[in-house]
Design a protein around this motif. Structure first.
Motif: not given
Length: 148
Positions: A71-82
């Protein structure tokens, strides 16, 4: 008679001050749910917010982390380098959303996962939200063009 005028002026000034304090309090009370503070992934790891707090997270979508589910579910990771924070979003992603791209999401941090209700992506190759840019610079991940 002069003391009557002076007393009247003091009453008007006191009434205006009370009205100002009350109106400021009411405005603050009305806006308490509408203010979403920005946090970088490193700040979230250092001081996890309450599960009921709605805030904005920003950074780069980590390469290789984007998983489209049923469906419309999305998983991902967000990073700032730290630090890196896993994100779950149900809905339609912006057209320019992708790995190694800047993003800002609004939602809650529950059980170690950011549950996003809204995702915003950059609108061209050169733009990045100021909060995201500052967080990436602080971690030493982003350098302005011309820097080495």
């Amino acid at each position: 008679m002069k003391s009557l005028k002076k007393q009247r002026r003091i009453q008007i000034i006191a009434l205006a001050a009370v009205a100002l304090v009350i109106s400021t309090g009411l405005i603050g009370y009305a806006m308490r749910d509408g203010i979403n503070f920005f946090r970088a992934p490193s700040q979230i790891v250092a001081e996890p917010p309450a599960p009921t707090e709605v805030f904005r997270i920003g950074g780069l979508v980590e390469e290789g982390s984007l998983l489209r589910g049923q469906g419309e579910t999305v998983k991902f990771s967000v990073t700032d380098g730290g630090a890196t924070i896993p994100v779950v979003f149900t809905g339609v992603l912006p057209d320019l959303f992708g790995e190694n791209q800047g993003m800002v999401g609004t939602g809650r941090y529950v059980n170690g996962v950011f549950e996003a209700t809204e995702i915003l992506a950059k609108h061209d190759e050169t733009y990045m939200p100021k909060e995201v840019l500052d967080a990436l610079k602080e971690q030493g991940v982003y350098k302005t063009p011309g820097e080495s």
